[in-house]
Design a protein around this motif. Structure first.
Motif, short mmCIF file in Angstrom:
data_model
loop_
_atom_site.label_atom_id
_atom_site.label_comp_id
_atom_site.label_asym_id
_atom_site.label_seq_id
_atom_site.Cartn_x
_atom_site.Cartn_y
_atom_site.Cartn_z
N ALA A 1 0.82 -1.22 0.00
CA ALA A 1 0.00 0.00 0.00
C ALA A 1 0.85 1.27 0.00
CB ALA A 1 -0.95 -0.01 1.20
N SER B 1 -3.67 -9.49 -1.13
CA SER B 1 -3.26 -8.44 -0.20
C SER B 1 -4.31 -8.22 0.89
CB SER B 1 -3.05 -7.12 -0.96
OG SER B 1 -1.95 -7.22 -1.85
N SER C 1 -4.01 -2.53 -0.52
CA SER C 1 -3.26 -2.23 -1.75
C SER C 1 -4.16 -2.20 -2.98
CB SER C 1 -2.17 -3.27 -1.97
OG SER C 1 -1.21 -3.27 -0.94
#
Length: 219
Positions: free
Chosen positions: A11, A38, A42
């Motif tokens: 991120a 993720s 992200s």
């Protein structure tokens, strides 16, 4: 050239990486980003800020090799470029790669150097160490240490490979969610079979400080 990015919990860096692609002096054909399960938001950043610019694919966490292979399966361009989600291409990377690859339609891949910034003493530019410039035949008769330096120089963020060459080599190693050295088998196969264009210039910023899969850094 299709740009392929494997994404797992980046991120804080994914915007930097995508922006480096969008700033290229020569545009890529498409950007494919594969979210590898993720959990830090992200993918939501990509959806919110890069809609229409990036093809976002998702898969349960299977490792970077599997993510890159998925991106390659969905690519529509004849050349593939794999950029890690914490690295950056300098603005002329795509243009220089395309120019080099156009000089030999039978060549298998383009490899440039990288700059690890203040960690360059730990991760020096391996292409410069090799000392090659331009197209070179496979170093089939070289000894083990020489082969290793060549493979180490083929950092995925620095390579543009012909799609059929990638497929013939079998893609990235992806068994058992492999997270370390998943690229070594692929690039060794390419190195020993194909002519490669070596460009010693550092056209990629290698952010080792943001890598969770590299080596430990202590200041």
């Amino acid at each position: 050239i299709t740009a392929i990015i494997p994404l797992y919990n980046k991120a804080t860096t994914i915007a930097r990486t995508l922006d480096s692609i969008l700033r290229q002096t020569r545009s890529v054909h498409e950007i494919i980003l594969v979210d590898d399960g993720s959990t830090d938001g992200s993918a939501q950043i990509v959806e919110a800020d890069y809609a229409g610019k990036v093809t976002l694919l998702r898969q349960p966490n299977a490792g970077p090799g599997a993510a890159r292979n998925m991106g390659a399966r969905h690519a529509t361009a004849p050349f593939l470029a794999f950029l890690d989600a914490d690295d950056e291409w300098r603005p002329s990377f795509v243009e220089e790669a395309a120019r080099a690859l156009a000089t030999d339609t039978g060549g298998g891949a383009y490899v440039c150097g990288y700059d690890a910034g203040r960690y360059s003493h730990l991760r020096p530019n391996k292409v410069a160490e090799i000392g090659k410039s331009g197209w070179a035949a496979p170093p089939v008769g070289a000894d083990g240490p020489t082969i290793k330096v060549h493979v180490d120089a083929m950092h995925s963020s620095c390579v543009v490979v012909r799609r059929d060459v990638f497929e013939r080599a079998g893609g990235y190693y992806a068994r058992n969610r492999c997270r370390y050295g998943e690229d070594s088998y692929l690039w060794l196969n390419v190195l020993l079979r194909e002519r490669i264009f070596w460009d010693h210039r550092a056209l990629v910023d290698f952010h080792v400080e943001d890598s969770a899969l590299g080596f430990a850094i202590s200041d």
